[in-house]
Design a protein around this motif. Structure first.
Motif, PDB file in Angstrom:
ATOM      1  N   ALA A  76       0.828  -1.208   0.000  1.00 50.35           N
ATOM      2  CA  ALA A  76       0.000   0.000   0.000  1.00 50.35           C
ATOM      3  C   ALA A  76       0.861   1.256   0.000  1.00 50.35           C
ATOM      4  CB  ALA A  76      -0.936  -0.015   1.208  1.00 50.35           C
ATOM      5  N   CYS A  77       1.955   1.258   0.770  1.00 53.35           N
ATOM      6  CA  CYS A  77       2.864   2.412   0.765  1.00 53.35           C
ATOM      7  C   CYS A  77       3.493   2.610  -0.608  1.00 53.35           C
ATOM      8  CB  CYS A  77       3.942   2.241   1.827  1.00 53.35           C
ATOM      9  SG  CYS A  77       3.330   2.328   3.530  1.00 53.35           S
ATOM     10  N   ASP A  78       3.839   1.512  -1.266  1.00 52.71           N
ATOM     11  CA  ASP A  78       4.364   1.598  -2.630  1.00 52.71           C
ATOM     12  C   ASP A  78       3.349   2.250  -3.557  1.00 52.71           C
ATOM     13  OD1 ASP A  78       6.655   0.249  -1.836  1.00 52.71           O
ATOM     14  OD2 ASP A  78       5.975  -1.698  -2.567  1.00 52.71           O
ATOM     15  N   GLU A  79       2.087   1.834  -3.436  1.00 46.44           N
ATOM     16  CA  GLU A  79       1.050   2.291  -4.362  1.00 46.44           C
ATOM     17  C   GLU A  79       0.596   3.719  -4.062  1.00 46.44           C
ATOM     18  OE1 GLU A  79      -0.945  -2.117  -5.225  1.00 46.44           O
ATOM     19  OE2 GLU A  79      -1.866  -0.764  -3.781  1.00 46.44           O
ATOM     20  N   ILE A  80       0.496   4.063  -2.774  1.00 47.74           N
ATOM     21  CA  ILE A  80       0.019   5.387  -2.375  1.00 47.74           C
ATOM     22  C   ILE A  80       1.105   6.438  -2.556  1.00 47.74           C
ATOM     23  CG2 ILE A  80      -0.724   6.751  -0.373  1.00 47.74           C
ATOM     24  CD1 ILE A  80      -2.168   4.223   0.637  1.00 47.74           C
ATOM     25  N   GLY A  81       2.363   6.029  -2.333  1.00 53.27           N
ATOM     26  CA  GLY A  81       3.477   6.958  -2.407  1.00 53.27           C
ATOM     27  C   GLY A  81       3.850   7.510  -1.050  1.00 53.27           C
ATOM     28  N   LEU A  82       4.162   6.624  -0.117  1.00 56.73           N
ATOM     29  CA  LEU A  82       4.657   7.007   1.202  1.00 56.73           C
ATOM     30  C   LEU A  82       5.999   6.326   1.428  1.00 56.73           C
ATOM     31  CD1 LEU A  82       1.461   6.739   3.446  1.00 56.73           C
ATOM     32  CD2 LEU A  82       2.830   8.805   3.117  1.00 56.73           C
ATOM     33  N   MET A  83       7.059   7.122   1.645  1.00 61.87           N
ATOM     34  CA  MET A  83       8.342   6.537   1.993  1.00 61.87           C
ATOM     35  C   MET A  83       8.242   5.906   3.384  1.00 61.87           C
ATOM     36  SD  MET A  83      11.064   9.410   0.595  1.00 61.87           S
ATOM     37  CE  MET A  83      10.248  10.811   1.393  1.00 61.87           C
ATOM     38  N   VAL A  84       9.000   4.829   3.603  1.00 63.88           N
ATOM     39  CA  VAL A  84       8.969   4.109   4.872  1.00 63.88           C
ATOM     40  C   VAL A  84      10.360   4.078   5.476  1.00 63.88           C
ATOM     41  CG1 VAL A  84       8.496   1.906   6.023  1.00 63.88           C
ATOM     42  CG2 VAL A  84       7.036   2.668   4.133  1.00 63.88           C
ATOM     43  N   VAL A  85      10.460   4.552   6.718  1.00 64.63           N
ATOM     44  CA  VAL A  85      11.646   4.357   7.545  1.00 64.63           C
ATOM     45  C   VAL A  85      11.326   3.164   8.436  1.00 64.63           C
ATOM     46  CG1 VAL A  85      13.071   5.338   9.374  1.00 64.63           C
ATOM     47  CG2 VAL A  85      12.322   6.778   7.465  1.00 64.63           C
ATOM     48  N   ASN A 103      16.340  -8.963   4.281  1.00 58.87           N
ATOM     49  CA  ASN A 103      16.182  -9.864   3.138  1.00 58.87           C
ATOM     50  C   ASN A 103      14.726 -10.017   2.705  1.00 58.87           C
ATOM     51  OD1 ASN A 103      18.705 -10.935   2.105  1.00 58.87           O
ATOM     52  ND2 ASN A 103      19.042 -11.774   4.156  1.00 58.87           N
ATOM     53  N   GLN A 104      13.801 -10.011   3.661  1.00 63.44           N
ATOM     54  CA  GLN A 104      12.400 -10.218   3.309  1.00 63.44           C
ATOM     55  C   GLN A 104      11.711  -8.951   2.814  1.00 63.44           C
ATOM     56  OE1 GLN A 104      10.078 -12.300   6.271  1.00 63.44           O
ATOM     57  NE2 GLN A 104      11.247 -14.184   6.038  1.00 63.44           N
ATOM     58  N   HIS A 105      12.335  -7.776   3.031  1.00 66.48           N
ATOM     59  CA  HIS A 105      11.645  -6.533   2.685  1.00 66.48           C
ATOM     60  C   HIS A 105      12.438  -5.620   1.747  1.00 66.48           C
ATOM     61  CE1 HIS A 105       9.613  -7.934   6.336  1.00 66.48           C
ATOM     62  NE2 HIS A 105       8.556  -7.307   5.861  1.00 66.48           N
ATOM     63  N   LYS A 106      13.579  -6.061   1.267  1.00 60.41           N
ATOM     64  CA  LYS A 106      14.437  -5.168   0.497  1.00 60.41           C
ATOM     65  C   LYS A 106      13.929  -4.894  -0.918  1.00 60.41           C
ATOM     66  CE  LYS A 106      17.622  -8.912  -0.841  1.00 60.41           C
ATOM     67  NZ  LYS A 106      19.020  -9.402  -0.702  1.00 60.41           N
ATOM     68  N   SER A 107      12.860  -5.553  -1.352  1.00 59.48           N
ATOM     69  CA  SER A 107      12.348  -5.311  -2.697  1.00 59.48           C
ATOM     70  C   SER A 107      11.215  -4.287  -2.740  1.00 59.48           C
ATOM     71  CB  SER A 107      11.864  -6.628  -3.324  1.00 59.48           C
ATOM     72  OG  SER A 107      12.952  -7.506  -3.553  1.00 59.48           O
ATOM     73  N   TYR A 108      10.805  -3.751  -1.578  1.00 60.44           N
ATOM     74  CA  TYR A 108       9.729  -2.756  -1.567  1.00 60.44           C
ATOM     75  C   TYR A 108      10.291  -1.380  -1.893  1.00 60.44           C
ATOM     76  CZ  TYR A 108       6.623  -6.213   0.467  1.00 60.44           C
ATOM     77  OH  TYR A 108       5.869  -7.335   0.660  1.00 60.44           O
ATOM     78  N   PRO A 109       9.834  -0.727  -2.974  1.00 58.97           N
ATOM     79  CA  PRO A 109      10.371   0.591  -3.335  1.00 58.97           C
ATOM     80  C   PRO A 109      10.183   1.646  -2.262  1.00 58.97           C
ATOM     81  CG  PRO A 109       9.086  -0.338  -5.151  1.00 58.97           C
ATOM     82  CD  PRO A 109       8.867  -1.228  -3.970  1.00 58.97           C
ATOM     83  N   SER A 110       9.107   1.558  -1.475  1.00 59.61           N
ATOM     84  CA  SER A 110       8.785   2.610  -0.505  1.00 59.61           C
ATOM     85  C   SER A 110       9.769   2.661   0.657  1.00 59.61           C
ATOM     86  CB  SER A 110       7.370   2.430   0.034  1.00 59.61           C
ATOM     87  OG  SER A 110       7.205   1.138   0.592  1.00 59.61           O
ATOM     88  N   ILE A 111      10.410   1.557   0.997  1.00 59.69           N
ATOM     89  CA  ILE A 111      11.342   1.553   2.128  1.00 59.69           C
ATOM     90  C   ILE A 111      12.617   2.276   1.719  1.00 59.69           C
ATOM     91  CG2 ILE A 111      12.712   0.136   3.706  1.00 59.69           C
ATOM     92  CD1 ILE A 111      10.574  -2.014   3.516  1.00 59.69           C
ATOM     93  N   VAL A 112      12.960   3.325   2.476  1.00 53.68           N
ATOM     94  CA  VAL A 112      14.124   4.145   2.125  1.00 53.68           C
ATOM     95  C   VAL A 112      15.228   4.077   3.173  1.00 53.68           C
ATOM     96  CG1 VAL A 112      12.762   5.737   0.719  1.00 53.68           C
ATOM     97  CG2 VAL A 112      13.100   6.232   3.150  1.00 53.68           C
ATOM     98  N   THR A 113      14.905   3.649   4.403  1.00 53.59           N
ATOM     99  CA  THR A 113      15.893   3.652   5.481  1.00 53.59           C
ATOM    100  C   THR A 113      15.627   2.497   6.432  1.00 53.59           C
ATOM    101  OG1 THR A 113      16.107   6.066   5.412  1.00 53.59           O
ATOM    102  CG2 THR A 113      16.807   4.996   7.430  1.00 53.59           C
TER     103      THR A 113
END
Length: 507
Positions: free
Chosen positions: A270-279, A310-320
């Motif tokens: 949802a963060c990827d689709e909505i456009g919210l960066m994730v720390v 390893n399980q979350h590194k492919s999500y574009p929204s995660i930045v940090t």
């Protein structure tokens, strides 16, 4: 705890591989299928799969038993804010199966994980991990929003491959463009997606800044704890979970800090689709300076941190990635563990920033110089509270937590647990009505904006998205029925932060 159910699988699955998938079980799970031990998993935040092909009676009744052991904070394990003794900022535990469980039939050699990273230059790095034969033939197809294939590549499994696409539409909070992906490996076909973006750090007009696609983007979001009055860690539905995210986006936030918890995959999608960066925080061990991790416990913390990446590194929204929050479980003497852990994270995922210590004990590692101070922000400034370290100009000046102003509400919106209500006055600041609440917010926004204009502030985290148990400092109340912010005022104040950042070279 024991969990039990009966189930059937289609007779047509016989002869294929049958997987039993758990998205998250807190904390240690032992799984039995038809009385046979099918496997064990340790860690309350991460998915795992078991091959139960040989244990299933196809077309007949089957029995599933799951034994769960959860010590919560009685042991030094990654536990987040869960406790057996709820009080103020420590909340009731959420033991057992708290995310989805499902079964699937797959090919004999199937893709166990797909790692994808797409940069602003159009380069896609991808690895398809196989269940059996390393070096199996694989093919990648990238499709645009209209379903047209825009790039393709063939190669072998279990090794990183790279393909370049010309002139991709980049992902950012203002334009969250995504591309669909299909990967085939023998009889197996998996579908995913990616977003083209590059996260980095660099000097802009003499100040170290976070960069998104090569430009300084001011990062402003909320502390997002992800607790629910009717489900603890588990949201009542996907729609409820996204309801919070849409509220943040509508006010002008472009980011959130997922606070010492790991959400279901649908949250990050949802963060990827909505456009919210994730720390993204690593869930902390109990905040007890008298019980800091021993060598074995520190190694287990590192093992689970590696799983998180390893399980979350492919999500574009995660930045940090965040390692430690306010010194919780952070060893005090050299060699400081965050030095090693920062290097470990960069080796697994060199595409993102690392915040080694948000608040308090900063030993100079990672990309951020992060301060926590509630009643007055201190972001990239020459002044600081005793609880935090002075600003380090070699790194990004960041306000890891601030705000926290509270507003009590009627019993209709409080969590009706007397023990929790008794702690309401422990909130950092209580405002008697919403007019006072919004006035105090405007004062904090003004101070924060001035620090963006005058000093080296590159972003911050407002505490917090929602109330939790006895805390009343959320934008939403715990039941999500009352929104405290004056929407027009907050939109203007948040926009003023981005305008101030643009005056300092921001995008």
């Amino acid at each position: 705890m024991w969990f039990a159910t009966n189930f059937q699988v289609p007779k047509s699955w016989d002869g294929k591989t049958t997987l039993l998938n758990f998205q998250a079980v807190d904390y240690e799970a032992t799984v039995f299928v038809n009385g046979v031990n099918a496997g064990n998993h340790v860690g309350g935040y991460f998915r795992f799969s078991l091959d139960v092909t040989q244990l299933i009676k196809y077309g007949q009744d089957n029995q599933l038993l799951v034994f769960v052991y959860d010590p919560t904070d009685s042991e030094v394990i990654p536990v987040g804010k869960q406790t057996r003794n709820p009080r103020h900022i420590w909340y009731r535990s959420c033991s057992g199966i708290w995310q989805s469980v499902w079964m699937e039939s797959v090919a004999s050699d199937y893709v166990t994980q797909l790692d994808v990273s797409a940069g602003m230059d159009g380069t896609v790095a991808w690895t398809a991990h196989s269940s059996q034969k390393k070096g199996s033939p694989v093919k990648l197809s990238i499709l645009d929003a209209h379903g047209h294939e825009v790039a393709t590549q063939s190669g072998t499994s279990d090794e990183e491959l790279k393909v370049k696409m010309s002139s991709p539409k980049l992902w950012s909070p203002s334009s969250p463009n995504l591309y669909n992906i299909t990967v085939t490996m023998g009889d197996d076909e998996v579908h995913s997606y990616t977003g083209f973006r590059t996260i980095s750090t660099g000097v802009v007009k003499g100040v170290q800044r976070p960069l998104l696609n090569g430009e300084f983007v001011f990062m402003f979001g909320t502390l997002d704890q992800g607790f629910w009055p009717d489900g603890g860690y588990t949201a009542p539905s996907r729609e409820a979970m996204i309801y919070d995210l849409k509220m943040l986006k509508s006010l002008g936030f472009n980011m959130l800090r997922k606070h010492i918890k790991v959400e279901p995959d649908l949250f990050y999608q949802a963060c990827d689709e909505i456009g919210l960066m994730v720390v993204q925080d690593m869930p902390s061990v109990p905040a007890d300076d008298n019980r800091l991790p021993n060598a074995a416990q520190q190694q287990e913390f590192q093992r689970q941190l590696e799983i998180l990446i390893n399980q979350h590194k492919s999500y574009p929204s995660i930045v940090t990635w965040v390692i430690y929050n306010e010194g919780w479980g952070q060893l005090r003497n050299p060699p400081y563990p965050e030095g090693t852990l920062t290097r470990v994270i960069r080796s697994i995922d060199p595409t993102r920033l690392v915040n080694a210590a948000t608040g308090w004990n900063d030993h100079g590692f990672g990309d951020f110089s992060d301060n926590h101070h509630y009643a007055n922000p201190q972001c990239g400034t020459p002044f600081y509270s005793l609880a935090s370290s002075p600003y380090d100009p070699k790194r990004i000046g960041f306000q890891g937590e601030f705000g926290g102003i509270g507003h009590n509400v009627s019993a209709d919106h409080l969590w009706k647990v007397q023990q929790a209500m008794n702690t309401i006055n422990e909130t950092y600041e209580i405002n008697s009505d919403l007019n006072a609440y919004n006035y105090r917010a405007s004062v904090l926004f003004r101070e924060f904006r001035e620090q963006v204009e005058r000093y080296a502030c590159s972003g911050g985290i407002w505490t917090q998205t929602t109330d939790v148990e006895g805390e009343v400092n959320g934008l939403y109340t715990y039941d999500r029925r009352l929104l405290r912010p004056d929407v027009k005022q907050w939109k203007n104040d948040i926009q003023s932060l981005h305008s101030a950042a643009r005056s300092r070279g921001g995008a």
